[in-house]
Design a protein around this motif. Sequence first.
Motif, short mmCIF file in Angstrom:
data_model
loop_
_atom_site.label_atom_id
_atom_site.label_comp_id
_atom_site.label_asym_id
_atom_site.label_seq_id
_atom_site.Cartn_x
_atom_site.Cartn_y
_atom_site.Cartn_z
N ALA A 176 0.97 -1.15 0.11
CA ALA A 176 -0.23 0.07 -0.13
C ALA A 176 0.85 1.20 -0.07
N LEU A 177 1.84 1.20 0.73
CA LEU A 177 2.82 2.26 0.80
C LEU A 177 3.43 2.57 -0.64
N ALA A 178 4.10 1.46 -1.06
CA ALA A 178 4.67 1.56 -2.42
C ALA A 178 3.74 2.09 -3.58
N ALA A 179 2.37 1.78 -3.52
CA ALA A 179 1.52 2.35 -4.40
C ALA A 179 1.20 3.70 -4.34
N TYR A 180 1.19 4.03 -2.99
CA TYR A 180 0.72 5.43 -2.76
C TYR A 180 2.03 6.30 -3.11
N ASN A 181 3.12 5.76 -2.76
CA ASN A 181 4.46 6.78 -3.27
C ASN A 181 4.46 6.91 -4.76
N LYS A 182 3.96 5.67 -5.58
CA LYS A 182 3.98 5.93 -6.94
C LYS A 182 2.67 6.43 -7.56
N GLY A 183 1.70 6.78 -6.75
CA GLY A 183 0.66 7.64 -7.09
C GLY A 183 -0.57 6.54 -7.55
N MET A 184 -0.27 5.54 -7.15
CA MET A 184 -1.22 4.45 -7.64
C MET A 184 -2.34 3.90 -6.62
N GLY A 185 -1.63 4.54 -5.34
CA GLY A 185 -2.79 4.34 -4.32
C GLY A 185 -3.08 5.42 -3.52
N THR A 186 -4.29 5.22 -2.62
CA THR A 186 -4.57 6.44 -1.91
C THR A 186 -4.01 6.53 -0.53
N ILE A 187 -4.15 7.49 0.07
CA ILE A 187 -3.56 7.83 1.57
C ILE A 187 -4.30 6.89 2.44
N ASP A 188 -5.68 6.87 2.27
CA ASP A 188 -6.73 6.01 3.07
C ASP A 188 -6.18 4.69 3.20
N ALA A 189 -5.84 4.00 1.90
CA ALA A 189 -5.50 2.92 1.88
C ALA A 189 -4.18 2.41 2.41
N ALA A 190 -3.17 3.42 2.48
CA ALA A 190 -1.99 3.10 3.03
C ALA A 190 -2.11 3.24 4.70
N THR A 191 -2.99 4.16 5.07
CA THR A 191 -3.18 4.45 6.71
C THR A 191 -4.01 3.17 7.46
N THR A 192 -4.96 2.67 6.42
CA THR A 192 -5.61 1.31 6.81
C THR A 192 -4.65 0.23 6.88
N ALA A 193 -3.71 0.05 5.76
CA ALA A 193 -2.72 -0.90 6.12
C ALA A 193 -1.67 -0.98 7.32
N ASP A 194 -1.34 0.63 7.54
CA ASP A 194 -0.56 0.69 8.60
C ASP A 194 -1.31 0.39 9.91
N THR A 195 -2.68 0.77 10.14
CA THR A 195 -3.23 0.39 11.20
C THR A 195 -3.33 -0.88 11.32
N ALA A 196 -3.76 -1.87 10.58
CA ALA A 196 -3.61 -3.31 10.47
C ALA A 196 -2.36 -3.62 10.90
N LEU A 197 -1.52 -3.38 10.46
CA LEU A 197 0.01 -3.85 11.00
C LEU A 197 0.32 -3.18 12.41
N LEU A 198 -0.06 -2.37 12.66
CA LEU A 198 -0.12 -2.14 14.14
C LEU A 198 -0.83 -3.04 15.15
N ASN A 199 -2.07 -3.18 14.60
CA ASN A 199 -2.90 -4.12 15.56
C ASN A 199 -2.39 -5.48 15.55
N ALA A 200 -1.76 -6.18 14.43
CA ALA A 200 -1.33 -7.32 14.35
C ALA A 200 0.06 -7.40 15.37
N ARG A 201 0.93 -6.29 15.38
CA ARG A 201 2.01 -6.46 16.30
C ARG A 201 1.56 -6.30 17.50
N GLN A 202 0.70 -5.66 17.94
CA GLN A 202 0.07 -5.77 19.45
C GLN A 202 -0.55 -7.07 19.82
N SER A 203 -1.30 -7.74 18.60
CA SER A 203 -1.73 -9.05 19.01
C SER A 203 -0.49 -10.07 19.48
N GLN A 204 0.35 -9.69 18.63
CA GLN A 204 1.61 -10.72 18.61
C GLN A 204 2.34 -10.53 19.99
#
Length: 213
Positions: A156-184
């Motif tokens: 998601a971050l790579a797509a956003y940096n290339k202008g092919m994705g949205t900030i919302d998608a990158a933010t959602t993916a970042d939140t999901a990663l943080l939640n997964a790490r907390q679960s771990q």
Amino acid sequence: MNRSLPNFASTPVDATIRQALARRPDVAAAYETMMAAQTGIKAARANFMPKIFAAANVTWGSNSFSLAGLPALSQQGVGDSVLLGITVPLFDGGLRDAQLQDAESKAAVARSDFQRVQYAAVTEIVTARNSLRTALQSYHAATALVDASQITYNAALAAYNKGMGTIDAATTADTALLNARQSQIDARAAVMVSAIKLAFVLGKLTSNHDLPQ
């Protein structure tokens, strides 16, 4: 400082239980009580049996006399005797029977307590072992989720940096990663707690390199 997570060795459950029962102080105490109660039965039964006794007696004596102008005369002697006897229990109005019944009753209670303590210990060990296994499985699942979330976030971050994705998608993916790490992190903590509980019911302490297997 991170500690390595425990894992299950190939030791069978029944072997683990036998080793643990040999270490647990509550099981040892119940066993000693049971054996003491058995000794009480033997002592109570011994009161019904005739008893043989032996006594020995050793005596020594010396007699002497003298007359004026003559050497003194003396006589010494040693004697010994051995006495053998037997005592037969007399009628006691049922006292010995009552004592035997009391000893047998205490022994039965001690056996029951020993079995109860053993059963409780086995239940604790099996439950704690299963809890640790479940916690480890949860941790491995949480770790796999972190890996997948990391891939999603990177994409998601790579797509956003290339202008092919949205900030919302990158933010959602970042939140999901943080939640997964907390679960771990939570899953890892649960593993360590379960390992400590298992070590306790196994009757041994854990160290950084000696967690329950």
